[in-house]
Design a protein around this motif. Structure first.
Motif, short mmCIF file in Angstrom:
data_model
loop_
_atom_site.label_atom_id
_atom_site.label_comp_id
_atom_site.label_asym_id
_atom_site.label_seq_id
_atom_site.Cartn_x
_atom_site.Cartn_y
_atom_site.Cartn_z
N THR A 6 14.71 64.28 -12.78
CA THR A 6 15.71 63.25 -13.05
C THR A 6 15.05 61.90 -13.35
OG1 THR A 6 15.92 62.58 -10.74
CG2 THR A 6 17.37 64.34 -11.48
N ARG B 151 18.91 58.93 -10.69
CA ARG B 151 20.20 59.05 -11.38
C ARG B 151 20.43 60.55 -11.58
NH1 ARG B 151 22.20 55.19 -15.31
NH2 ARG B 151 20.08 54.39 -15.37
N GLU C 194 23.44 63.92 -12.02
CA GLU C 194 24.78 64.32 -12.42
C GLU C 194 25.57 64.71 -11.17
OE1 GLU C 194 26.04 64.38 -15.60
OE2 GLU C 194 24.18 63.44 -16.25
N GLU C 195 26.89 64.53 -11.23
CA GLU C 195 27.77 64.85 -10.10
C GLU C 195 27.49 66.22 -9.48
OE1 GLU C 195 31.97 64.73 -10.93
OE2 GLU C 195 31.95 62.55 -10.95
N ARG D 220 29.97 60.63 -14.96
CA ARG D 220 29.64 61.77 -14.09
C ARG D 220 28.26 61.62 -13.46
NH1 ARG D 220 32.31 66.29 -13.70
NH2 ARG D 220 30.44 67.57 -13.77
N GLU D 221 27.75 60.40 -13.45
CA GLU D 221 26.44 60.16 -12.85
C GLU D 221 26.60 59.45 -11.51
OE1 GLU D 221 23.36 59.68 -16.53
OE2 GLU D 221 24.54 57.90 -16.00
#
Length: 130
Positions: A56, A68, A70-71, A116-117
């Motif tokens: 990431t 950072r 993603e959900e 969605r982050e």
């Protein structure tokens, strides 16, 4: 300001005491309860530190690394715990708020997280000891 000592735990979690206090207030939960959940999560996040680092985007500020993600990364991670939905939302919010602050402070990152982050924060001095 919380009476729980959230300022001292910030050094361990990589989260500012003010972020912890604001999150607890917003979630309408006791700061000690939030700090307890963050403590449990922190132990697990240390073990994921190197994988997050490889997969990431991240920034490092003052011995703290903000990722950072993603959900679904948080969804998968929190599936391993038996937290109430309020607690889950609070720990995600605290980590994301701190990550945004660290990305904004960093020279090479930006704090414009997508819809969605979310953020994950780990004190790397602690993580790299393991």
């Amino acid at each position: 300001m919380a009476e729980s000592g959230s300022d001292s735990t910030a050094d361990v979690f990589g989260l500012d005491g003010a972020v912890i206090d604001r999150t607890a207030e917003k979630a309408e939960m006791e700061t000690d309860r939030l700090v307890g959940a963050l403590d449990i999560l922190h132990a697990e996040l240390i073990g994921r530190h190197s994988n997050l680092e490889r997969t990431t985007e991240y920034v490092t500020e003052g011995g703290v690394r903000a990722y950072r993600v993603e959900e679904p990364v948080w969804d998968d991670f929190l599936d391993e715990f038996d937290f109430e939905s309020t607690t889950e939302a609070a720990v995600r919010y605290a980590h994301t708020e701190q990550a945004r602050l660290l990305f904004a402070k960093s020279v090479r990152g930006d704090d414009h997280f997508g819809p969605r982050e979310e953020g994950v924060v780990v004190g790397i001095d602690t993580a790299e000891q393991f």
